[in-house]
Scaffold this motif. Structure first.
Motif, PDB file in Angstrom:
ATOM      1  N   ARG A 233      -7.799  -0.350   3.620  1.00 16.51           N
ATOM      2  CA  ARG A 233      -6.827  -1.380   3.268  1.00 16.51           C
ATOM      3  C   ARG A 233      -7.077  -2.672   4.035  1.00 16.51           C
ATOM      4  O   ARG A 233      -6.176  -3.444   4.309  1.00 16.51           O
ATOM      5  CB  ARG A 233      -5.407  -0.874   3.475  1.00 16.51           C
ATOM      6  CG  ARG A 233      -5.146  -0.324   4.862  1.00 16.51           C
ATOM      7  CD  ARG A 233      -3.836   0.427   4.888  1.00 16.51           C
ATOM      8  NE  ARG A 233      -3.537   0.871   6.239  1.00 16.51           N
ATOM      9  CZ  ARG A 233      -2.436   0.578   6.884  1.00 16.51           C
ATOM     10  NH1 ARG A 233      -1.510  -0.152   6.313  1.00 16.51           N
ATOM     11  NH2 ARG A 233      -2.246   1.017   8.094  1.00 16.51           N
TER      12      ARG A 233
ATOM     13  N   GLU B 208       0.846  -1.181   0.000  1.00 18.50           N
ATOM     14  CA  GLU B 208       0.000   0.000   0.000  1.00 18.50           C
ATOM     15  C   GLU B 208       0.886   1.238   0.000  1.00 18.50           C
ATOM     16  O   GLU B 208       1.956   1.232   0.589  1.00 18.50           O
ATOM     17  CB  GLU B 208      -0.883   0.045   1.259  1.00 18.50           C
ATOM     18  CG  GLU B 208      -1.818  -1.120   1.378  1.00 18.50           C
ATOM     19  CD  GLU B 208      -1.656  -1.876   2.689  1.00 18.50           C
ATOM     20  OE1 GLU B 208      -0.734  -1.587   3.450  1.00 18.50           O
ATOM     21  OE2 GLU B 208      -2.463  -2.780   2.928  1.00 18.50           O
TER      22      GLU B 208
ATOM     23  N   PHE C  10       0.438   5.752   0.156  1.00 12.74           N
ATOM     24  CA  PHE C  10      -0.498   6.725   0.707  1.00 12.74           C
ATOM     25  C   PHE C  10      -0.272   8.094   0.066  1.00 12.74           C
ATOM     26  O   PHE C  10       0.419   8.945   0.624  1.00 12.74           O
ATOM     27  CB  PHE C  10      -0.342   6.801   2.234  1.00 12.74           C
ATOM     28  CG  PHE C  10      -0.493   5.464   2.886  1.00 12.74           C
ATOM     29  CD1 PHE C  10      -1.742   4.974   3.199  1.00 12.74           C
ATOM     30  CD2 PHE C  10       0.615   4.667   3.142  1.00 12.74           C
ATOM     31  CE1 PHE C  10      -1.898   3.723   3.787  1.00 12.74           C
ATOM     32  CE2 PHE C  10       0.472   3.418   3.728  1.00 12.74           C
ATOM     33  CZ  PHE C  10      -0.781   2.951   4.044  1.00 12.74           C
ATOM     34  N   HIS C  11      -0.806   8.275  -1.130  1.00 11.25           N
ATOM     35  CA  HIS C  11      -0.682   9.561  -1.835  1.00 11.25           C
ATOM     36  C   HIS C  11      -1.868   9.792  -2.738  1.00 11.25           C
ATOM     37  O   HIS C  11      -2.012   9.065  -3.700  1.00 11.25           O
ATOM     38  CB  HIS C  11       0.606   9.589  -2.654  1.00 11.25           C
ATOM     39  CG  HIS C  11       0.694   8.487  -3.665  1.00 11.25           C
ATOM     40  ND1 HIS C  11       0.020   8.486  -4.860  1.00 11.25           N
ATOM     41  CD2 HIS C  11       1.346   7.311  -3.643  1.00 11.25           C
ATOM     42  CE1 HIS C  11       0.279   7.384  -5.541  1.00 11.25           C
ATOM     43  NE2 HIS C  11       1.077   6.654  -4.821  1.00 11.25           N
ATOM     44  N   PRO C  12      -2.727  10.622  -2.619  1.00 14.10           N
ATOM     45  CA  PRO C  12      -3.079  11.373  -1.414  1.00 14.10           C
ATOM     46  C   PRO C  12      -3.931  10.544  -0.466  1.00 14.10           C
ATOM     47  O   PRO C  12      -4.235  10.952   0.634  1.00 14.10           O
ATOM     48  CB  PRO C  12      -3.890  12.545  -1.970  1.00 14.10           C
ATOM     49  CG  PRO C  12      -4.541  11.993  -3.197  1.00 14.10           C
ATOM     50  CD  PRO C  12      -3.545  11.007  -3.764  1.00 14.10           C
ATOM     51  N   GLN C  13      -4.327   9.363  -0.895  1.00 13.73           N
ATOM     52  CA  GLN C  13      -5.077   8.446  -0.037  1.00 13.73           C
ATOM     53  C   GLN C  13      -4.502   7.053  -0.223  1.00 13.73           C
ATOM     54  O   GLN C  13      -3.532   6.863  -0.956  1.00 13.73           O
ATOM     55  CB  GLN C  13      -6.574   8.478  -0.386  1.00 13.73           C
ATOM     56  CG  GLN C  13      -6.881   7.921  -1.774  1.00 13.73           C
ATOM     57  CD  GLN C  13      -8.314   8.145  -2.213  1.00 13.73           C
ATOM     58  OE1 GLN C  13      -8.705   9.272  -2.409  1.00 13.73           O
ATOM     59  NE2 GLN C  13      -9.065   7.074  -2.356  1.00 13.73           N
ATOM     60  N   THR C  14      -5.095   6.072   0.421  1.00 20.39           N
ATOM     61  CA  THR C  14      -4.595   4.705   0.325  1.00 20.39           C
ATOM     62  C   THR C  14      -4.665   4.204  -1.113  1.00 20.39           C
ATOM     63  O   THR C  14      -5.713   4.264  -1.749  1.00 20.39           O
ATOM     64  CB  THR C  14      -5.412   3.770   1.235  1.00 20.39           C
ATOM     65  OG1 THR C  14      -5.351   4.262   2.571  1.00 20.39           O
ATOM     66  CG2 THR C  14      -4.884   2.355   1.183  1.00 20.39           C
ATOM     67  N   CYS C  15      -3.542   3.716  -1.609  1.00 21.05           N
ATOM     68  CA  CYS C  15      -3.467   3.149  -2.960  1.00 21.05           C
ATOM     69  C   CYS C  15      -2.985   1.711  -2.823  1.00 21.05           C
ATOM     70  O   CYS C  15      -1.899   1.461  -2.295  1.00 21.05           O
ATOM     71  CB  CYS C  15      -2.505   3.957  -3.829  1.00 21.05           C
ATOM     72  SG  CYS C  15      -2.421   3.385  -5.538  1.00 21.05           S
TER      73      CYS C  15
ATOM     74  N   TYR D  82      -6.765   3.433  -5.991  1.00 23.72           N
ATOM     75  CA  TYR D  82      -7.104   4.095  -4.734  1.00 23.72           C
ATOM     76  C   TYR D  82      -8.281   3.368  -4.112  1.00 23.72           C
ATOM     77  O   TYR D  82      -9.195   2.925  -4.807  1.00 23.72           O
ATOM     78  CB  TYR D  82      -7.449   5.564  -4.963  1.00 23.72           C
ATOM     79  CG  TYR D  82      -6.242   6.410  -5.288  1.00 23.72           C
ATOM     80  CD1 TYR D  82      -5.224   6.589  -4.347  1.00 23.72           C
ATOM     81  CD2 TYR D  82      -6.116   7.022  -6.520  1.00 23.72           C
ATOM     82  CE1 TYR D  82      -4.114   7.352  -4.639  1.00 23.72           C
ATOM     83  CE2 TYR D  82      -5.000   7.795  -6.821  1.00 23.72           C
ATOM     84  CZ  TYR D  82      -4.007   7.962  -5.873  1.00 23.72           C
ATOM     85  OH  TYR D  82      -2.907   8.719  -6.171  1.00 23.72           O
TER      86      TYR D  82
ATOM     87  N   ASP E  49     -10.871   3.075  -0.331  1.00 17.65           N
ATOM     88  CA  ASP E  49     -11.320   3.734   0.898  1.00 17.65           C
ATOM     89  C   ASP E  49     -10.574   3.202   2.114  1.00 17.65           C
ATOM     90  O   ASP E  49     -10.475   3.883   3.121  1.00 17.65           O
ATOM     91  CB  ASP E  49     -12.825   3.544   1.085  1.00 17.65           C
ATOM     92  CG  ASP E  49     -13.621   4.304   0.030  1.00 17.65           C
ATOM     93  OD1 ASP E  49     -13.133   5.337  -0.453  1.00 17.65           O
ATOM     94  OD2 ASP E  49     -14.726   3.859  -0.301  1.00 17.65           O
TER      95      ASP E  49
END
Length: 174
Positions: free
Chosen positions: A121, A94, A96-101, A117, A119
């Motif tokens: 993990r 995982e 984190f840019h700008p959210q969990t990827c 991306y 919501d």
């Protein structure tokens, strides 16, 4: 003379190719960004022929990224139709840019199986993302490695067998 060239059809095509190459090399392959592309255009004097503001180059960057994503989707479909069934390993992690990827890569070929991306993990997030990523590929995931983030072992232990069975039934693999 230079002005005449850049305003000609051949010159305009050259400038377009140069700007796309600058974005690709600096902002996508390298550690740079749109700002470096703008600076390149200014330092070379090409800002007299190409809009070098951040806003105009950001639009170019977004269009290039969309084109690359679309090309990737088309290539996946094209290559999967002629692909022989294959057993693969996936390496999952995982960022984190700008959210969990959520990211999964097949290490032998460096093929990015998943880059999405999400919501969260949790194991259920991974399960859905992997199901979606693998649904049209004739592959059987036989091994998964990770850094032991909490959601990945849970996904592997509780749902991986179901994913593999589903993939196998879709691709008629034995």
């Amino acid at each position: 003379m230079v002005k005449d060239f850049f305003e000609s059809p051949s010159g305009t095509a050259f400038l377009h190719r140069l700007v796309v190459a600058a974005h690709f090399c600096m902002a996508l392959l390298g550690p740079g960004s749109v700002r470096q592309v703008c600076q390149f255009l200014e330092l070379t004097g090409l800002d007299r022929f190409v809009a070098a503001s951040y806003g105009s180059q950001q639009k170019v960057s977004v269009n290039i990224e969309k084109s690359i994503v679309e090309f990737g989707k088309q290539e996946t479909v094209r290559l999967a139709t002629g692909m022989a069934p294959k057993q693969i390993t996936v390496c999952q992690d995982e960022t984190f840019h700008p959210q969990t990827c959520l990211v999964a890569i097949e290490p032998e070929s460096d093929y990015i199986v998943l880059e999405k991306y999400a919501d969260g993990r949790k194991g259920s997030d991974w399960t859905k993302a992997m199901n979606d990523a693998l649904k049209d590929l004739p592959v059987k995931v036989v091994q998964s490695t990770s850094d032991e983030a909490r959601g990945l072992p849970i996904m592997s232990e509780t749902t991986w067998v179901r994913i593999i069975r589903r993939i196998c039934s879709i691709s008629n693999m034995k």
